[in-house]
Motif scaffolding. Sequence first.
Motif, PDB file in Angstrom:
ATOM      1  N   TYR A  59      -4.190   6.004  -6.935  1.00 23.42           N
ATOM      2  CA  TYR A  59      -4.869   6.561  -5.757  1.00 23.42           C
ATOM      3  C   TYR A  59      -4.602   8.053  -5.637  1.00 23.42           C
ATOM      4  CZ  TYR A  59      -5.878   7.513  -0.833  1.00 23.42           C
ATOM      5  OH  TYR A  59      -6.359   8.062   0.332  1.00 23.42           O
ATOM      6  N   ASP A  60      -5.627   8.792  -5.201  1.00 26.11           N
ATOM      7  CA  ASP A  60      -5.494  10.209  -4.877  1.00 26.11           C
ATOM      8  C   ASP A  60      -5.963  10.432  -3.453  1.00 26.11           C
ATOM      9  OD1 ASP A  60      -4.692  11.309  -7.489  1.00 26.11           O
ATOM     10  OD2 ASP A  60      -6.661  10.591  -8.132  1.00 26.11           O
ATOM     11  N   ALA A  61      -5.086  10.963  -2.612  1.00 29.00           N
ATOM     12  CA  ALA A  61      -5.436  11.221  -1.219  1.00 29.00           C
ATOM     13  C   ALA A  61      -6.265  12.496  -1.121  1.00 29.00           C
ATOM     14  CB  ALA A  61      -4.176  11.361  -0.375  1.00 29.00           C
ATOM     15  N   PRO A  62      -7.329  12.473  -0.322  1.00 29.42           N
ATOM     16  CA  PRO A  62      -8.136  13.679  -0.155  1.00 29.42           C
ATOM     17  C   PRO A  62      -7.448  14.669   0.780  1.00 29.42           C
ATOM     18  CG  PRO A  62      -8.984  11.931   1.243  1.00 29.42           C
ATOM     19  CD  PRO A  62      -7.855  11.332   0.441  1.00 29.42           C
ATOM     20  N   ALA A  63      -7.575  15.938   0.497  1.00 32.95           N
ATOM     21  CA  ALA A  63      -6.941  16.967   1.322  1.00 32.95           C
ATOM     22  C   ALA A  63      -7.702  17.164   2.630  1.00 32.95           C
ATOM     23  CB  ALA A  63      -6.872  18.285   0.552  1.00 32.95           C
ATOM     24  N   GLY A  64      -6.959  17.394   3.709  1.00 30.78           N
ATOM     25  CA  GLY A  64      -7.563  17.724   4.985  1.00 30.78           C
ATOM     26  C   GLY A  64      -8.297  16.575   5.648  1.00 30.78           C
ATOM     27  N   LYS A  65      -7.899  15.341   5.370  1.00 33.02           N
ATOM     28  CA  LYS A  65      -8.560  14.162   5.925  1.00 33.02           C
ATOM     29  C   LYS A  65      -7.561  13.266   6.650  1.00 33.02           C
ATOM     30  CE  LYS A  65     -12.634  15.001   4.018  1.00 33.02           C
ATOM     31  NZ  LYS A  65     -13.844  15.291   4.828  1.00 33.02           N
ATOM     32  N   LEU A  66      -8.082  12.447   7.556  1.00 27.14           N
ATOM     33  CA  LEU A  66      -7.317  11.392   8.201  1.00 27.14           C
ATOM     34  C   LEU A  66      -7.650  10.086   7.489  1.00 27.14           C
ATOM     35  CD1 LEU A  66      -7.894  12.341  11.965  1.00 27.14           C
ATOM     36  CD2 LEU A  66      -6.082  13.120  10.412  1.00 27.14           C
ATOM     37  N   VAL A  67      -6.646   9.452   6.902  1.00 24.17           N
ATOM     38  CA  VAL A  67      -6.860   8.274   6.063  1.00 24.17           C
ATOM     39  C   VAL A  67      -6.161   7.066   6.686  1.00 24.17           C
ATOM     40  CG1 VAL A  67      -6.603   7.281   3.760  1.00 24.17           C
ATOM     41  CG2 VAL A  67      -6.890   9.767   4.029  1.00 24.17           C
ATOM     42  N   ALA A  68      -6.913   6.008   6.918  1.00 21.67           N
ATOM     43  CA  ALA A  68      -6.342   4.759   7.409  1.00 21.67           C
ATOM     44  C   ALA A  68      -5.960   3.881   6.228  1.00 21.67           C
ATOM     45  CB  ALA A  68      -7.352   4.023   8.292  1.00 21.67           C
ATOM     46  N   ILE A  69      -4.736   3.352   6.263  1.00 23.02           N
ATOM     47  CA  ILE A  69      -4.299   2.353   5.282  1.00 23.02           C
ATOM     48  C   ILE A  69      -4.378   0.998   5.979  1.00 23.02           C
ATOM     49  CG2 ILE A  69      -2.436   1.564   3.787  1.00 23.02           C
ATOM     50  CD1 ILE A  69      -1.310   4.406   3.843  1.00 23.02           C
ATOM     51  N   VAL A  70      -5.281   0.141   5.533  1.00 19.35           N
ATOM     52  CA  VAL A  70      -5.499  -1.129   6.216  1.00 19.35           C
ATOM     53  C   VAL A  70      -5.403  -2.291   5.239  1.00 19.35           C
ATOM     54  CG1 VAL A  70      -6.978  -0.027   7.953  1.00 19.35           C
ATOM     55  CG2 VAL A  70      -8.013  -1.066   5.933  1.00 19.35           C
ATOM     56  N   GLY A  71      -5.075  -3.440   5.791  1.00 19.95           N
ATOM     57  CA  GLY A  71      -4.957  -4.663   5.008  1.00 19.95           C
ATOM     58  C   GLY A  71      -4.242  -5.710   5.828  1.00 19.95           C
ATOM     59  N   PRO A  72      -4.264  -6.958   5.398  1.00 19.27           N
ATOM     60  CA  PRO A  72      -3.628  -8.037   6.162  1.00 19.27           C
ATOM     61  C   PRO A  72      -2.109  -7.907   6.171  1.00 19.27           C
ATOM     62  CG  PRO A  72      -4.349  -8.846   4.027  1.00 19.27           C
ATOM     63  CD  PRO A  72      -4.890  -7.456   4.153  1.00 19.27           C
ATOM     64  N   ASN A  73      -1.464  -8.677   7.027  1.00 19.06           N
ATOM     65  CA  ASN A  73       0.000  -8.714   7.040  1.00 19.06           C
ATOM     66  C   ASN A  73       0.517  -9.123   5.664  1.00 19.06           C
ATOM     67  OD1 ASN A  73       0.102  -8.016   9.742  1.00 19.06           O
ATOM     68  ND2 ASN A  73       0.148 -10.144  10.443  1.00 19.06           N
ATOM     69  N   GLY A  74       1.547  -8.438   5.196  1.00 14.04           N
ATOM     70  CA  GLY A  74       2.096  -8.748   3.886  1.00 14.04           C
ATOM     71  C   GLY A  74       1.354  -8.118   2.734  1.00 14.04           C
ATOM     72  N   ALA A  75       0.401  -7.237   3.034  1.00 13.15           N
ATOM     73  CA  ALA A  75      -0.404  -6.625   1.977  1.00 13.15           C
ATOM     74  C   ALA A  75       0.332  -5.513   1.253  1.00 13.15           C
ATOM     75  CB  ALA A  75      -1.711  -6.086   2.557  1.00 13.15           C
ATOM     76  N   GLY A  76       1.438  -5.015   1.840  1.00 12.95           N
ATOM     77  CA  GLY A  76       2.198  -3.951   1.193  1.00 12.95           C
ATOM     78  C   GLY A  76       1.931  -2.564   1.756  1.00 12.95           C
ATOM     79  N   LYS A  77       1.384  -2.482   2.959  1.00 11.15           N
ATOM     80  CA  LYS A  77       1.028  -1.180   3.544  1.00 11.15           C
ATOM     81  C   LYS A  77       2.276  -0.330   3.811  1.00 11.15           C
ATOM     82  CE  LYS A  77      -1.093  -3.111   7.022  1.00 11.15           C
ATOM     83  NZ  LYS A  77      -0.840  -4.527   6.649  1.00 11.15           N
ATOM     84  N   SER A  78       3.236  -0.894   4.518  1.00  9.88           N
ATOM     85  CA  SER A  78       4.475  -0.155   4.782  1.00  9.88           C
ATOM     86  C   SER A  78       5.258   0.073   3.491  1.00  9.88           C
ATOM     87  CB  SER A  78       5.345  -0.922   5.789  1.00  9.88           C
ATOM     88  OG  SER A  78       4.717  -0.998   7.049  1.00  9.88           O
ATOM     89  N   THR A  79       5.204  -0.882   2.594  1.00  9.50           N
ATOM     90  CA  THR A  79       5.872  -0.736   1.304  1.00  9.50           C
ATOM     91  C   THR A  79       5.315   0.455   0.539  1.00  9.50           C
ATOM     92  OG1 THR A  79       6.339  -3.104   1.159  1.00  9.50           O
ATOM     93  CG2 THR A  79       6.332  -1.874  -0.907  1.00  9.50           C
ATOM     94  N   LEU A  80       4.018   0.655   0.607  1.00  7.91           N
ATOM     95  CA  LEU A  80       3.384   1.788  -0.065  1.00  7.91           C
ATOM     96  C   LEU A  80       3.971   3.106   0.445  1.00  7.91           C
ATOM     97  CD1 LEU A  80       0.990   2.831  -1.917  1.00  7.91           C
ATOM     98  CD2 LEU A  80      -0.312   3.012   0.202  1.00  7.91           C
ATOM     99  N   ILE A  81       4.051   3.237   1.768  1.00  8.80           N
ATOM    100  CA  ILE A  81       4.595   4.463   2.362  1.00  8.80           C
ATOM    101  C   ILE A  81       6.049   4.671   1.925  1.00  8.80           C
ATOM    102  CG2 ILE A  81       5.252   5.571   4.531  1.00  8.80           C
ATOM    103  CD1 ILE A  81       2.302   5.614   4.208  1.00  8.80           C
ATOM    104  N   LYS A  82       6.857   3.620   2.026  1.00 11.01           N
ATOM    105  CA  LYS A  82       8.277   3.747   1.697  1.00 11.01           C
ATOM    106  C   LYS A  82       8.502   4.016   0.210  1.00 11.01           C
ATOM    107  CE  LYS A  82       9.711   0.772   5.518  1.00 11.01           C
ATOM    108  NZ  LYS A  82      10.249  -0.551   5.913  1.00 11.01           N
ATOM    109  N   ALA A  83       7.660   3.430  -0.625  1.00 11.53           N
ATOM    110  CA  ALA A  83       7.841   3.607  -2.067  1.00 11.53           C
ATOM    111  C   ALA A  83       7.515   5.033  -2.505  1.00 11.53           C
ATOM    112  CB  ALA A  83       6.977   2.612  -2.837  1.00 11.53           C
ATOM    113  N   VAL A  84       6.457   5.616  -1.962  1.00  8.68           N
ATOM    114  CA  VAL A  84       6.132   6.976  -2.376  1.00  8.68           C
ATOM    115  C   VAL A  84       7.171   7.971  -1.860  1.00  8.68           C
ATOM    116  CG1 VAL A  84       3.667   6.463  -2.543  1.00  8.68           C
ATOM    117  CG2 VAL A  84       4.563   7.475  -0.427  1.00  8.68           C
ATOM    118  N   LEU A  85       7.819   7.631  -0.719  1.00  8.18           N
ATOM    119  CA  LEU A  85       8.857   8.496  -0.162  1.00  8.18           C
ATOM    120  C   LEU A  85      10.243   8.205  -0.751  1.00  8.18           C
ATOM    121  CD1 LEU A  85       7.813   8.540   3.605  1.00  8.18           C
ATOM    122  CD2 LEU A  85       7.567  10.380   1.932  1.00  8.18           C
TER     123      LEU A  85
END
Length: 261
Positions: A31-57
């Motif tokens: 994935y490549d995030a676009p510059a200057g945009k507001l991006v929603a990360i969505v998916g069902p519970n257990g989809a790995g949304k918070s994991t994605l944030i923590k892993a990149v950090l």
Amino acid sequence: MSAVHPLTSPLSIHDMTVAYQGRPVLWDIDYDAPAGKLVAIVGPNGAGKSTLIKAVLELIPRTDGEVRFFGATYQNQRSRIGYVPQRTSVDWDFPVNALDVVAMGLYRKIGWFRPVSKAFRQQALAALERVGLAEFAGRQISELSGGQQQRVFLARALVQNADLYLMDEPFAGVDAATERAIVDLLRELRSAGKTALVVHHDLQTVAEYFDDVLLLNMRLVASGSVEQAFTTENLRRTYGGKLALLDQVGHRMRHSNAVLP
């Protein structure tokens, strides 16, 4: 990092896999995030949304893959990245006031174990004012409401003056006034050329609040502009058979003049 990932992207993820006890939680994310945009990360519970944030950090280990921020490693770009964790992950009984919490966002500039100067305290107070909490600067964080606590953490991220903000469910459990304040703040950041990736649960407000969307269910299902990626078909691929929920989203978007293809 593969050459297909632009060096100008605020966040580039290449073939990232994250596993807990040998079981993949995120698989082969590219994935490549676009510059200057507001991006929603969505998916069902257990989809790995918070994991994605923590892993990149680098808060949790990655099994495989590479991550770059503005073409460099996280360690080299930390000053350009602001993070708002889930409110439920914070020990709100810690004996500090709201201004102290916001000032923590300045510690890279202040230096650890050094006193907070008047100039830095003024910066922290200005950030609290931006989120409507200047009058609560001296209030213990345990005495604040859930919405006020969330605003304090937003102020802590703001005072860093970052170029990329990663926010983990900032709208969770907040009142209507705080939700509106967060939306206004996100738009202010976008106007200043900043980028924000936000873990978000309310599908009915995605089209109203965000420019882009990242649909996640262990794998990256789809990403792109809300108009192109936030479609009925992609939502079904992400959420499976929760048809009643998807029908509600479709109804909301049609009445917002955003048509699902």
